[in-house]
Design a protein around this motif. Structure first.
Motif, short mmCIF file in Angstrom:
data_model
loop_
_atom_site.label_atom_id
_atom_site.label_comp_id
_atom_site.label_asym_id
_atom_site.label_seq_id
_atom_site.Cartn_x
_atom_site.Cartn_y
_atom_site.Cartn_z
N ARG A 51 81.80 55.83 75.17
CA ARG A 51 81.57 57.10 75.22
C ARG A 51 80.67 57.63 74.08
O ARG A 51 80.55 56.97 73.28
N ALA A 52 79.86 58.76 74.32
CA ALA A 52 79.12 59.21 73.03
C ALA A 52 79.24 60.63 72.87
O ALA A 52 79.58 61.36 73.63
N ILE A 53 79.28 61.06 71.57
CA ILE A 53 79.18 62.35 71.25
C ILE A 53 77.99 62.75 70.39
O ILE A 53 77.51 61.87 69.54
N VAL A 54 77.26 63.64 70.95
CA VAL A 54 75.96 64.00 70.31
C VAL A 54 76.02 65.36 69.50
O VAL A 54 76.67 66.26 70.22
N LEU A 55 75.82 65.39 68.23
CA LEU A 55 75.64 66.25 67.70
C LEU A 55 74.25 66.87 67.60
O LEU A 55 73.44 66.37 67.34
N GLY A 56 74.30 68.33 67.80
CA GLY A 56 73.00 69.05 67.81
C GLY A 56 72.84 69.67 66.15
O GLY A 56 73.71 69.56 65.48
N GLU A 57 71.73 70.15 66.01
CA GLU A 57 71.44 70.71 64.56
C GLU A 57 71.88 72.30 64.52
O GLU A 57 71.52 73.04 65.32
N GLY A 58 72.93 72.44 64.06
CA GLY A 58 73.89 73.51 63.94
C GLY A 58 74.19 74.11 65.28
O GLY A 58 74.49 75.30 65.35
N GLU A 59 74.36 73.15 66.25
CA GLU A 59 74.62 73.79 67.68
C GLU A 59 76.24 73.20 68.04
O GLU A 59 76.58 73.28 69.00
N GLY A 60 76.66 72.33 67.05
CA GLY A 60 77.89 71.75 67.52
C GLY A 60 77.56 70.34 68.56
O GLY A 60 76.48 69.85 68.34
N ILE A 61 78.56 69.99 69.12
CA ILE A 61 78.40 68.71 69.87
C ILE A 61 77.65 69.38 71.17
O ILE A 61 78.19 70.08 72.17
N ILE A 62 76.54 68.53 71.55
CA ILE A 62 75.72 68.94 72.66
C ILE A 62 76.00 68.13 73.89
O ILE A 62 75.44 68.31 74.79
N TYR A 63 76.71 66.95 73.61
CA TYR A 63 77.17 66.12 74.49
C TYR A 63 78.39 65.28 74.21
O TYR A 63 78.43 64.78 73.10
N ASP A 64 79.18 65.10 75.17
CA ASP A 64 80.43 64.45 74.87
C ASP A 64 80.80 63.75 76.37
O ASP A 64 81.45 64.48 77.28
N LEU A 71 78.37 58.09 67.94
CA LEU A 71 78.15 59.37 67.07
C LEU A 71 76.57 59.45 67.05
O LEU A 71 75.90 58.47 66.41
N LEU A 72 75.85 60.36 67.82
CA LEU A 72 74.45 60.31 67.78
C LEU A 72 73.91 61.66 67.26
O LEU A 72 74.78 62.70 67.38
N GLY A 73 72.58 61.72 66.97
CA GLY A 73 72.12 63.03 66.48
C GLY A 73 70.87 62.81 65.54
O GLY A 73 70.94 61.70 65.33
N VAL A 74 70.02 63.78 65.41
CA VAL A 74 68.80 63.55 64.68
C VAL A 74 69.37 63.70 63.34
O VAL A 74 70.34 63.90 62.74
N ASN A 75 68.29 63.18 62.39
CA ASN A 75 68.56 63.12 60.98
C ASN A 75 69.12 64.46 60.51
O ASN A 75 68.45 65.59 60.77
N GLY A 76 70.02 64.31 59.69
CA GLY A 76 70.34 65.57 58.68
C GLY A 76 71.43 66.53 59.66
O GLY A 76 71.78 67.52 59.32
N CYS A 77 71.84 66.24 60.78
CA CYS A 77 72.62 66.76 61.89
C CYS A 77 74.25 67.02 61.23
O CYS A 77 75.02 67.66 61.78
N GLY A 78 74.47 65.85 60.46
CA GLY A 78 75.72 65.97 60.02
C GLY A 78 76.68 64.87 60.41
O GLY A 78 77.97 64.74 60.21
N LYS A 79 76.09 63.63 60.92
CA LYS A 79 77.21 62.39 61.45
C LYS A 79 77.75 61.85 60.34
O LYS A 79 78.97 61.55 60.40
N SER A 80 76.94 61.67 59.20
CA SER A 80 77.65 60.99 57.77
C SER A 80 78.73 61.78 57.32
O SER A 80 79.77 61.35 56.94
N THR A 81 78.30 63.02 57.23
CA THR A 81 79.44 64.08 56.82
C THR A 81 80.66 64.15 57.72
O THR A 81 81.88 64.10 57.33
N LEU A 82 80.36 64.11 59.00
CA LEU A 82 81.69 63.96 59.79
C LEU A 82 82.42 62.68 59.54
O LEU A 82 83.81 63.15 59.45
N LEU A 83 81.74 61.77 59.40
CA LEU A 83 82.34 60.48 59.26
C LEU A 83 83.20 60.34 57.86
O LEU A 83 84.42 60.15 57.67
#
Ligand SMILES: Nc1ncnc2c1ncn2[C@@H]1O[C@H](COP(=O)(O)OP(=O)(O)OP(=O)(O)O)[C@@H](O)[C@H]1O
Ligand SMILES: [Mg+2]
Length: 260
Positions: free
Chosen positions: A207-220, A37-49
């Motif tokens: 596999r990788a899931i990348v969360l964008g900032e307010g854009e949802g999943i930008i890569y899966d 699970l990837l994405g910049v600081n604050g995009c919501g990774k910990s929240t999703l977990l």
């Protein structure tokens, strides 16, 4: 095994404004699949977990575990088994350590879930994670890396089916990081691991899931494909351009965010 259907999460900030962290996240994770699970600081990774561990509930959409919606009524009857089967190692291990000794910390879940041979299991997992010499210490007095090892031992001794890990290598030295990556590689367990350390990506997951900032999943998709795709890495801000000067000539090249 895990399915998220249009999951959204909103919260109310200090000024009582409603903030939408993400919305419409849809993805499934199959049994034994390993996902980053990837994405910049604050995009919501910990929240999703935390959502996937049912510590918080989504504001919209559905979270299903083995086809059953994980909601209040599900947790009323399944909370105990769910928490044994799905475990979360939080980003800051200190928030999860609360027992008087390292021994009790590792034994806590084993006792709670009624495991047999608790003492034997505690020693086995303590030695696996290299914390057998500090079993009588208070977990709160340990170094960051030692806390991480105790936390991982206390989670993995439960032999969970789903492992949610939030930056598991953040406090670990290179040797322990290498050992943990190999250990996780061989472990047959469904996992979702949030990390900024892309250099471990190919070993930790397929596999990788990348969360964008307010854009949802930008890569899966595949980890290999992602790591070879400069454009998506740049869009996901997982790569940055680094400028420096050699002999008076300015160069620039890309760097991945993988410092350890
Ligand atoms: N209940 C809440 N109240 C206030 N802010 C919240 C709440 N839930 C989430 N946030 C905010 O949402 C954002 C996402 O946080 P989160 O910890 O999930 O990000 P992250 O992707 O794990 O970042 P990092 O890479 O830094 O660990 C943060 O700015 C956080 O403060
Ligand atoms: Mg986080």
């Amino acid at each position: 095994m895990i399915e998220c259907k249009n999951i959204g999460y909103s919260y109310t900030d200090y000024a009582l404004n409603k903030k939408e962290l993400f919305k419409d996240l849809s993805f499934s994770i199959a049994k034994d699949e390993k996902v980053l699970l990837l994405g910049v600081n604050g995009c919501g990774k910990s929240t999703l977990l935390k959502l996937l561990n049912a510590l918080i509930t989504p504001s919209s959409g559905q979270y299903l575990f083995e086809g059953e919606q994980v909601d209040k009524s599900y947790l009323k009857s399944h909370a105990k088994t769910f928490r044994k089967r799905v475990v979360l190692g939080m980003q800051d291990p200190s928030t999860m350590l609360f027992n008087p000794t390292v021994y009790d910390e590792i034994a806590f879940g084993l006792r709670h879930f009624g495991f047999e041979s608790v003492d034997e299991r505690v020693h086995h997992y303590a030695s696996l994670f290299g914390v057998e010499k500090i079993l009588k210490e208070s977990p709160l007095k340990l170094s960051g890396g030692q806390k991480q090892k105790v936390l991982l031992a206390s989670l993995l001794c439960l032999e969970p089916e789903v492992l949610l890990l939030d930056e598991p290598t953040a406090h670990l030295d290179p040797l322990t990081t290498g050992w943990l990556v190999e250990f996780l590689e061989e472990l047959k367990v469904t996992s979702l691991i949030a990390t900024h350390n892309l250099s471990l990506g190919r070993e930790l997951a397929t596999r990788a899931i990348v969360l964008g900032e307010g854009e949802g999943i930008i890569y899966d998709g595949g980890v290999d494909t992602l790591l070879d795709d400069t454009e998506t890495l740049l869009k996901a801000k997982l790569l940055h351009r680094h400028k420096h000067t050699h002999n008076g000539v300015e160069h620039s090249h890309y760097h991945m965010h993988s410092w350890n």
